[in-house]
Write an enzyme that holds these catalytic residues in place. Structure first.
Site, mmCIF file in Angstrom:
data_model
loop_
_atom_site.group_PDB
_atom_site.id
_atom_site.type_symbol
_atom_site.label_atom_id
_atom_site.label_comp_id
_atom_site.label_asym_id
_atom_site.label_seq_id
_atom_site.Cartn_x
_atom_site.Cartn_y
_atom_site.Cartn_z
ATOM 1 N N LEU A 54 -3.059 1.323 2.118
ATOM 2 C CA LEU A 54 -2.614 2.534 2.804
ATOM 3 C C LEU A 54 -3.495 2.896 3.994
ATOM 4 O O LEU A 54 -3.263 3.908 4.645
ATOM 5 C CB LEU A 54 -2.592 3.716 1.824
ATOM 6 C CG LEU A 54 -1.557 3.605 0.701
ATOM 7 C CD1 LEU A 54 -1.726 4.751 -0.279
ATOM 8 C CD2 LEU A 54 -0.140 3.616 1.286
ATOM 9 N N ARG A 55 -4.534 2.054 4.271
ATOM 10 C CA ARG A 55 -5.383 2.368 5.417
ATOM 11 C C ARG A 55 -4.570 2.324 6.707
ATOM 12 O O ARG A 55 -4.822 3.103 7.639
ATOM 13 C CB ARG A 55 -6.566 1.403 5.493
ATOM 14 C CG ARG A 55 -7.524 1.731 6.629
ATOM 15 C CD ARG A 55 -8.764 0.862 6.634
ATOM 16 N NE ARG A 55 -9.673 1.262 5.569
ATOM 17 C CZ ARG A 55 -10.033 0.475 4.569
ATOM 18 N NH1 ARG A 55 -9.556 -0.747 4.496
ATOM 19 N NH2 ARG A 55 -10.878 0.898 3.654
ATOM 20 N N ALA A 56 -3.595 1.434 6.790
ATOM 21 C CA ALA A 56 -2.772 1.346 7.992
ATOM 22 C C ALA A 56 -2.026 2.652 8.242
ATOM 23 O O ALA A 56 -1.924 3.106 9.391
ATOM 24 C CB ALA A 56 -1.784 0.190 7.857
#
Length: 710
Positions: free
Chosen positions: A278-280
Site C-alpha cells: 500500500l506504499r504506492a
C-alpha cells in the site's frame, strides 16, 4: 573568471532545459518531504547530478535550534540527544549532503570519537552524514553501485526517520528525517527492490532529440563554464521567485483537500496496475496533494492524480530486473475515467449476484471488439497480457523431444527452429525464446575470498561475523575497531608496566569479519545447431536467464560469451547490468557447428583480463553446452587439449559445466569435458533449485523403499 578563494556558484535550477519531468519530481519532493525522495534514472550526460545539486540553492532557509548537532527544528518536539531545545533558534540554508559510493559505514551513521576516547577516556559520539542530512537532502550519485551494508543503513533511516547506533561502546539514537535523492545509469546495474521501493518517485531522463533544444543546452553550459558568476546572476531573479513559490506551496499543502471520491480514484489506479503493498497508494496520494499545492489549487483534481501516478508507480510495478520500467498511459487514463462505485446503503455489500452486462456477459469476462481492444470486464494487466498462466515454467509439461518429430541433423541450422513464444507471435528463425525464469540453485566458490561484498561466496569482508583480530599495524583499510580486543591489549600492556596508564593508538585492534563476496559470473553459452536440434535452446535460455537473476540477487558482475558456427563472441563484457545481459541473451541466434575449443579459449582470455583489472574478485565460469565439438579439423581433440590445460589457463576461476545433452542415447561428452576441466558437472534440469529437491527426494525415497524391502 571566479576570484581566488570565491566559491563557484552552482548551475541555476531555472536554467535547466528540457527536463520538465525531472524538475517537477524534485520540486514535489521538496514541497512534501514525506513523499520519500526521488530516484533519477538515465543515460550518462543528461544533467541528473546538475539538477539535484541545483535544487538545494532554491530551497527556503530552515529554522534550526542553536547548538544542535543535528539541526533540529526548535518549534517541533523531537527526541534529540542535544535537546531539549529552548530559545529562539536561528536560520541556515537548506542542506544537500552527498554520500559518496565508497563511504564507510562509520562516516554515514557516525561512530566513536577516537580522539576523545583515547585522549580523554570518554566514549563520545561523532555524528555522521545522516545527522548532517537531517531535514535536508541526502544525495547519492550512482546509487546502484552503493555497497549493501550502506543500503541497509539507508533503508533503516528512511523507514524510521531516525538513526540508531549501537557499536564500539556508543549507544545513541537521533532524528534523521532525510529526503533521499539518488541518480543512476541503468546500464551499470539495478537497485535492490527494497531500496527501490523507498524512493517515493522515479524519473527516467534521456537526451532530447530536438536539435534546437540540444543546441540551447550546449549554449547555456558553455556560457556557465566561461563565466559562472555572471551566468548565475542572470537567473538570480527567477531563482528567488522559485524559492518563494516553493515556500508558498509548502504552506498550502496543509490546506489542500483530498476528498473521498478522489482517494478512491487513487486506490483504483494503484490496484489496476497491480503494485505490491500500500506504499504506492500513500505516495501517490501525497504526491497528488503536493502537485495541487504547486499549481495553487485547494482541491486535488484528475490532473494531479495523473501526474502523481506517472511519477510514483513505474518503479513499483516491476517484478524482476528484466522488466522494463514505465507505465501504460492508455491504461492509466482508462482507470482515471472509470466511475467509482458508491457504497450501498448502510455500508453492506449487495446481496444480489453480479450485475449483467448489456451483452449478457458478467463483469469478470473480457469483451473485445473487432480490433482486439477490451470493451468490458476488469482492466487488462499493465503489460497487456491476460491472466492465463505463462507456459514454460518449471512445472509445465516438457516439450516434445526430437524423437517425436523425426531424426534431425544436430548441426544443421535449418533444423534449429524455435517454438513460437507465449502470446502467439512467431519467433525469428534461428532464435529461441526464453520462458519465465525460476529460482536457480546456489553456485558458490570454494575457499574464502577477499572480494567486494556480496551474497555468493564466503569471504573476509569489511562487515560480517567477527572471527578474530588483525595483528597490530597490519589491519586493512576500513576494518572495524574491535573494542574488547583493544581494551584487552591495553590492560595487558599496563599489567606489564609499559607505556601510559590509558588506551593508546598502539593498543588498537581491528576485527577480522567474515561474510560473503560478489563474484564475476561468466556465462559461456553454446549456441550451435546441436543445442537446438532437440528444441533445447529455449530451455537453455531459460536456465541462463535464471542464473542471471540469481547473479542480480547476489550482487555479482556478469559476462556473456557465446560460440556458434565458426565464431566466438564476447556478447557482453563483464558488467553489473544483468538486464543488459538478458537483452543480449534474447537476441542470441543459434545454429551451425560447434567451435568448442575456440569458445573455451575466449572464456580464458576474458577471465585473465578481468583478473588483471581486479585481482581480488574471484570468477565463477558456467559453461552451458552438450559437449559436442564439430567446427574445424580435429575439433573434439582440440577441445580436449584446451580442457586438459584449463586449470593452468585460469588458475583463479572455478568452473561449472551445465550438461544440455538430452535424448534416449547420450554420449556423455559434457561429463567428460567437466572431468578434464576439473569442473563441477550438473545436468540442465538441475539448474533449478526445485529440480535438486526432487532429485534428493527421489533418491531418499528409493533408498527408504530399498531398506523396507530388505
Amino acid at each position: 573568471m571566479t576570484a581566488l578563494g570565491q566559491r563557484t556558484p552552482t548551475y541555476p535550477f531555472t536554467a535547466l532545459v528540457g527536463a520538465d519531468e525531472l524538475t517537477t519530481a524534485l520540486l514535489l519532493s521538496a514541497i512534501s518531504p514525506e513523499i520519500g525522495g526521488v530516484l533519477v534514472r538515465g543515460e550518462k550526460g543528461t544533467a541528473k547530478s546538475t539538477a539535484v545539486r541545483a535544487l538545494a540553492a532554491v530551497l527556503p532557509e530552515q529554522h534550526v535550534a542553536l547548538g544542535c548537532r543535528f539541526g533540529c527544528d526548535p518549534d517541533r518536539a523531537e527526541d534529540c540527544p542535544d535537546g531539549p531545545h529552548d530559545g529562539p533558534g536561528t536560520t541556515r540554508p537548506a542542506r544537500l549532503v552527498e554520500l559518496p559510493v565508497g563511504a564507510t559505514e562509520d562516516r554515514v551513521v557516525g561512530s566513536l570519537d577516537l580522539r576523545r576516547a583515547l585522549g580523554e577516556g570518554e566514549a563520545a559520539y561523532q555524528p555522521g552524514l545522516l545527522a548532517e542530512a537531517h531535514r535536508g537532502i541526502l544525495y547519492v550519485d550512482e546509487v546502484n553501485l552503493l555497497h549493501d551494508h550502506l543500503v541497509d543503513v539507508l533503508l533503516d533511516a528512511a523507514a524510521m526517520g531516525r538513526n540508531t547506533v549501537e557499536r564500539d561502546g556508543v549507544s545513541i539514537s537521533h532524528p534523521a528525517r532525510i529526503t533521499l535523492v539518488g541518480t543512476m545509469n541503468p546500464e551499470e546495474g539495478e537497485l535492490r527492490p527494497q531500496l527501490l521501493d523507498r524512493f517515493g518517485l522515479t524519473v527516467h531522463v534521456a537526451a532530447s532529440r530536438d536539435p534546437r533544444e540540444r543546441a540551447e543546452v550546449v549554449r547555456r553550459r558553455l556560457a556557465a563554464d566561461a563565466d559562472p558568476v555572471g551566468f548565475a546572476a542572470g537567473y538570480e531573479r527567477s531563482e528567488v521567485e522559485l524559492t518563494e513559490r516553493i515556500a508558498a506551496a509548502r504552506a498550502g499543502v496543509r490546506e489542500v483537500v483530498l476528498d473521498e471520491r478522489t482517494l478512491r480514484t487513487v486506490a483504483r489506479v494503484c490496484a489496476g496496475f497491480d503494485v505490491d503493498g500500500l506504499r504506492a497508494d500513500i505516495v501517490t496520494a501525497r504526491t497528488a496533494v503536493a502537485h495541487a499545492a504547486w499549481q495553487g489549487r485547494t482541491h486535488v483534481t484528475r490532473e494531479d492524480v495523473r501526474a502523481a501516478a506517472l511519477l510514483a508507480l513505474p518503479h513499483r510495478r516491476r517484478r524482476s530486473p528484466f522488466d522494463a520500467p514505465g507505465l501504460d498511459e492508455d491504461l492509466l487514463d482508462r482507470l482515471l475515467d472509470e466511475e467509482p462505485e458508491d457504497d450501498p446503503p448502510g455500508g453492506d455489500e449487495p446481496e444480489d449476484g453480479p450485475d449483467e452486462q448489456p451483452d449478457g456477459g458478467r463483469p469478470d469476462e473480457q469483451q473485445r471488439d473487432g480490433d482486439g481492444r477490451t470493451t468490458g470486464g476488469p482492466p487488462p494487466t499493465p503489460d497487456g497480457s491476460d491472466d492465463t498462466p505463462p507456459s514454460g515454467r518449471a512445472d509445465s509439461p516438457p516439450e516434445p523431444s526430437a524423437e517425436d518429430h523425426g531424426a534431425q541433423d544436430p548441426d544443421d541450422p535449418s533444423d534449429a527452429q524455435a517454438a513460437p513464444p507465449a502470446g502467439g507471435a512467431a519467433a525469428p528463425v534461428g532464435t529461441a525464446s526464453a520462458q519465465a525464469p525460476y529460482r536457480a540453485r546456489r553456485l558458490e566458490l570454494a575457499g574464502v575470498g577477499s572480494g567486494p561484498s556480496g551474497r555468493r561466496s564466503p569471504a573476509l569482508t569489511p562487515r560480517g561475523r567477527v572471527v578474530g583480530t588483525h595483528p597490530a599495524g597490519q589491519e586493512p583499510a576500513g576494518a572495524p575497531v574491535h573494542v574488547t580486543a583493544t581494551l584487552r591489549a591495553s590492560a595487558a600492556r599496563r599489567a606489564a608496566r609499559t607505556g601510559p596508564a590509558r588506551v593508546t593508538g598502539d593498543d588498537l585492534r581491528h576485527a577480522v569479519t567474515r561474510g560473503r563476496e560478489a563474484n564475476l559470473v561468466l556465462l559461456a553459452v553454446d549456441a550451435s545447431g546441436s543445442m537446438a536440434a532437440r528444441r533445447r535452446m529455449g530451455e537453455v535460455k531459460t536456465a541462463v536467464l535464471s542464473l542471471l537473476l540469481d547473479a542480480y540477487q547476489r550482487r555479482d558482475r556478469v559476462g556473456l560469451v557465446t560460440f556458434r558456427g565458426a565464431q566466438t563472441e564476447v556478447a557482453l563484457p563483464p558488467t553489473s547490468s544483468v538486464d543488459a545481459a538478458a537483452a543480449r541473451l534474447a537476441q542470441l541466434p543459434h545454429g551451425g557447428r560447434t567451435p568448442l575449443a575456440e569458445g573455451l579459449t575466449q572464456v580464458a582470455r576474458v577471465v585473465a583480463r578481468e583478473q588483471v583489472r581486479d585481482r581480488h574478485q574471484r570468477a565463477l565460469v558456467v559453461v552451458v553446452t552438450d559437449g559436442r565439438a564439430t567446427a574445424g579439423a580435429d575439433a573434439l581433440a582440440r577441445a580436449r587439449v584446451v580442457a586438459d590445460g584449463w586449470s593452468r589457463a585460469v588458475p583463479t576461476a572455478q568452473t561449472v559445466v551445465v550438461d544440455c545433452e538430452s535424448g534416449r542415447f547420450r554420449m556423455g561428452l559434457a561429463a567428460d569435458l567437466a572431468r578434464r576441466m576439473g569442473a563441477e558437472h550438473i545436468a540442465l534440469e538441475q539448474v533449478a533449485a526445485s529440480g535438486l529437491v526432487e532429485i534428493v527426494t527421489d533418491r531418499t525415497g528409493t533408498a527408504r523403499n530399498g531398506r523396507s524391502a530388505a
